[in-house]
Design a protein around this motif. Structure first.
Motif, short mmCIF file in Angstrom:
data_model
loop_
_atom_site.label_atom_id
_atom_site.label_comp_id
_atom_site.label_asym_id
_atom_site.label_seq_id
_atom_site.Cartn_x
_atom_site.Cartn_y
_atom_site.Cartn_z
N ASP A 9 0.60 4.99 -2.27
CA ASP A 9 0.61 6.36 -1.73
C ASP A 9 1.77 7.17 -2.31
OD1 ASP A 9 -1.66 6.12 -0.11
OD2 ASP A 9 -0.52 5.15 1.48
N ALA B 11 0.82 -1.23 0.00
CA ALA B 11 0.00 0.00 0.00
C ALA B 11 0.85 1.27 0.00
CB ALA B 11 -0.98 -0.02 1.17
N GLY C 154 -9.58 6.75 -1.97
CA GLY C 154 -8.57 7.77 -2.27
C GLY C 154 -9.18 9.06 -2.79
N VAL D 77 -8.26 9.49 1.43
CA VAL D 77 -7.80 8.43 2.34
C VAL D 77 -6.55 7.77 1.75
CG1 VAL D 77 -8.41 6.21 3.40
CG2 VAL D 77 -10.17 7.98 3.09
N PRO D 78 -5.45 7.71 2.52
CA PRO D 78 -4.25 7.04 1.99
C PRO D 78 -4.48 5.53 1.84
CG PRO D 78 -3.73 8.39 3.94
CD PRO D 78 -5.23 8.30 3.85
N ALA D 79 -3.82 4.93 0.84
CA ALA D 79 -3.93 3.49 0.59
C ALA D 79 -3.56 2.70 1.83
CB ALA D 79 -3.00 3.11 -0.58
N ARG D 80 -2.58 3.18 2.55
CA ARG D 80 -2.11 2.48 3.74
C ARG D 80 -3.20 2.41 4.81
NH1 ARG D 80 3.71 3.36 6.26
NH2 ARG D 80 3.86 4.78 4.49
N GLN D 81 -3.95 3.51 4.94
CA GLN D 81 -5.01 3.56 5.95
C GLN D 81 -6.17 2.64 5.56
OE1 GLN D 81 -5.61 7.60 7.31
NE2 GLN D 81 -7.79 7.18 7.62
#
Lengths: 303, 303
Positions: free
Chosen positions: A234, A230, B199, B203-207
């Motif tokens: 980003d 992920a 996104g 919203v970040p991909a990591r979150q």
């Protein structure tokens, strides 16, 4: 379920509007956890069983809203919510609404304005489990909107399931919900299409599942392994060191041709091939497959 | 890799045609395991390092094929294989070919006929790991074709990785391979599209990955749970007790509309919506989502 249904004076009172299958399950869970519960439903007899177990039936939505500091809304949609709550506008002043019916982020944003104009604070929510799972271990509820509204009503929200506050933007709960369903349907389609592909040669789904789901997918597309990639999305970095989108495009052309030759659906792989082809055309050919994320972020060229 | 490179007279001799990245890795693994190895490659210098480690370099493909009871083929494709092997036809008599280059089931079937006409037996194969993984724990190789050819050459095949014989139909290895890649790409697209959806609200991909991949997908679309539903596909039974395709179609319309509203790609969910819509139109509306398998099994109406 336990048989202990008496309300607990230390538990905070809650109002619930709507007694469809999900509403009924929410109500049963809140009663079981000892919350003083006020109910309203268009067909009042839906509340009979719950009243017998200790819930209070309001005659109007306004009376229901007035009974508790927080009102959970579990109606068919936003139009129904406005129709039901408009006559209760006076009661909304100073109270909180937590809406669990599904809609779009734009609808959630509009509801904030509508509630604010009536002196109410609005939290949007999404139930991530089917009705029988409400209140059970593993039940997750998503919320978005003012953090202080979430914190203030955390006790009843926790009674329903693990509450996750995603952020102040009220559209986030339904957006997360929609995105996760999107991923669920896509993954199911991938499995079903792949099974149809081997099925064209007489391979039973059960036999394919042993290798594809028992070994390949967990080894190659493990969810935890995806999560570790992920940060690349980003950062927008897609190093094509092990494989490139050019190679992936070849593979997708091959999958599409094989689907056609085997006489099964080819629309599904063809769309993937087109998307990868567009990514290559836009200069991502030497990057890895995850670069198609850059295309997904943009509106479809010819919708 | 160990430094022990001397061939072992108890190990069976093997011939390998083709020294691209995968061929080189196959050759290194066979040498490491002690197989007497004969190599041929169009550019002979590619074999230099392997010859220094104990491999024998043949001057022609015919000489290479004549050196061992089994020849592994790792060339660019079927056209190249025929081009290379046609001048070696006399040497093929009584020998076995194991082809690891990828193609379609139809190409694998044609290769059986071609080999049979030259007195050779043909096994088709697919390498399911990248070159560095050959010979390592977890490496899986798929094979299809005559079981006795597979059994006869099991020793060198086992040296390369866990060999799985999928059946007598020579098209099965490449078909399984294609289907598993189909599922892999579809699942990746599902994740990337869903990430683009959240996104769109920043919203970040990591979150998103924390919730979607850390909780939702393993809880709802666990690979082992899918495998347990495979017998339903074989039986064609899709009981709509918990959810129905009508409900799923609503959800897919919602996902498509939200993708449009948020300004991201909508082609991906729209295709899923169209497929579910066709399934409902064909009378599957009261069944569960897996009934779209019935549509995938049929050729696309307007290809």
């Amino acid at each position: 379920m336990t048989t202990q249904r008496s309300t607990d004076q230390h538990r905070k009172p809650v109002t619930l509007l709507g007694l469809g299958p999900m509403g009924l399950s929410l109500a049963q869970t809140l009663l079981r956890r000892g919350h003083p519960l006020t109910l309203w439903n268009r067909s009042p007899e839906k509340a009979d069983g719950l009243v017998a177990e200790g819930a209070r039936r309001a005659r109007t939505a306004a009376e229901a809203v007035a009974a508790s500091p927080v009102t959970l809304v579990c109606l068919a949609g936003y139009a129904t919510m406005y129709e039901v709550l408009e006559p209760a506008a006076a009661a909304l002043e100073g109270r909180s609404l937590v809406n669990l019916c599904s809609g779009t982020p734009a609808e959630a944003h509009a509801a904030v304005t509508w509630s604010g104009e009536r002196g109410a604070r609005y939290l949007d929510g999404a139930v991530m489990v089917p009705p029988p799972m409400v209140g059970e271990p593993g039940a997750v509820f998503l919320y978005s909107g003012p953090r202080e509204v979430f914190d203030e009503h955390l006790e009843p929200l926790t009674s329903l399931g693990d509450p996750r506050h995603l952020g102040e933007d009220p559209g986030l709960a339904v957006l997360y919900n929609t995105a996760m369903l999107d991923m669920m349907y896509t993954t199911l389609n991938g499995w079903l299409h792949a099974t149809a592909l081997v099925g064209s040669a007489g391979v039973p789904a059960r036999q394919f599942a042993e290798l594809a789901l028992g070994w390949f997918m967990p080894a190659v597309v493990d969810y935890a392994a995806l999560a570790r990639q992920a940060p690349d999305l980003d950062a927008g970095t897609y190093p094509g060191t092990l494989n490139t989108l050019e190679m992936n495009l070849n593979a997708l052309e091959h999958i599409t041709r094989t689907s056609q030759e085997q006489g099964i659906d080819s629309a599904h792989p063809r769309l993937m091939k087109e998307i990868a082809g567009r990514a290559v055309a836009e200069g991502h050919g030497g990057r890895n497959y995850l670069a198609v994320y850059e295309l997904f972020k943009k509106a479809t060229p010819h919708p």
